[in-house]
Design an enzyme around this catalytic site. Structure first.
Site, PDB file in Angstrom:
ATOM      1  CB  VAL A   1      -1.171 -48.363  -4.977  1.00 12.59           C
ATOM      2  CG1 VAL A   1       0.108 -47.634  -4.616  1.00 12.59           C
ATOM      3  CG2 VAL A   1      -2.389 -47.553  -4.560  1.00 12.59           C
TER       4      VAL A   1
ATOM      5  CB  THR B   1      -1.117 -51.956  -9.625  1.00 19.42           C
ATOM      6  OG1 THR B   1      -1.918 -52.929 -10.282  1.00 19.42           O
ATOM      7  CG2 THR B   1      -0.893 -50.757 -10.538  1.00 19.42           C
ATOM      8  CG  ASP B   2      -1.015 -52.674  -4.192  1.00 21.70           C
ATOM      9  OD1 ASP B   2      -1.979 -52.111  -4.771  1.00 21.70           O
ATOM     10  OD2 ASP B   2      -0.431 -52.159  -3.229  1.00 21.70           O
ATOM     11  CG  LEU B   3      -4.714 -57.656  -4.402  1.00 25.10           C
ATOM     12  CD1 LEU B   3      -5.130 -58.456  -3.171  1.00 25.10           C
ATOM     13  CD2 LEU B   3      -5.317 -58.262  -5.653  1.00 25.10           C
ATOM     14  CB  SER B   4      -5.089 -50.920  -3.321  1.00 24.60           C
ATOM     15  OG  SER B   4      -3.706 -50.620  -3.326  1.00 24.60           O
TER      16      SER B   4
END
Length: 153
Positions: free
Chosen positions: A33, A28-31
């Site tokens: 997702v 995932t990325d920082l959000s």
């Protein structure tokens, strides 16, 4: 007796192959997702598992100099985001079989929700990178995944 985990395993259900993955933090990325490139990894893992389910030994083919499968064409469509800790099933269908290639359709599903789908063509190539006929036994194995309206060519 020592218990040991085994790697994930998919299954063949009629003319489709199903392979489960989970979205981990590293995906995932920082959000939280899932990063878009991870769908490509999940689809590749599912195709590799599919070959194992069909008793296609791609490692032996490479080591003997016979050849290997390579993605020749790929189109992917992203519809919904996968998120941290989601359980995803990758569904693979063989849509067309030719002497040196196979077309497939793959879908990433969270339950009944379609997250992404891809259409691709994988070709069997010799060690020099030129197209080569798939081994006959491998073609026969792929035929088991074609539905009755999809005739091999």
């Amino acid at each position: 007796m020592t218990l040991r985990p085994t790697p994930p395993d998919g299954l063949i259900d009629g003319t489709r192959h199903l392979y489960a993955v989970r979205v981990y933090y590293e995906d995932t990325d920082l959000s939280q997702v899932a990063y878009h490139a991870n769908y490509l990894r999940w689809f590749e893992r599912a195709r590799s598992d599919l070959l194992r389910r069909l008793d296609i030994d791609q490692r032996a083919a490479v080591e003997s100099g016979e050849g290997a499968y390579a993605v020749a064409d790929l189109s992917i469509r992203y519809l919904r985001p996968a998120r941290l800790d989601d359980d995803i099933v990758i569904e693979t269908h063989c849509t067309q079989l030719r002497a040196a290639s196979c077309r497939m359709h793959q879908r990433a599903l969270r339950g009944d929700e379609l997250l992404a789908e891809a259409d691709l063509r994988v070709g069997f190539v010799a060690p020099d990178g030129r197209p080569r006929r798939q081994p006959r036994a491998w073609q026969e194995a792929f035929k088991s995944l074609l539905s009755s309206e999809e005739e091999p060519q």
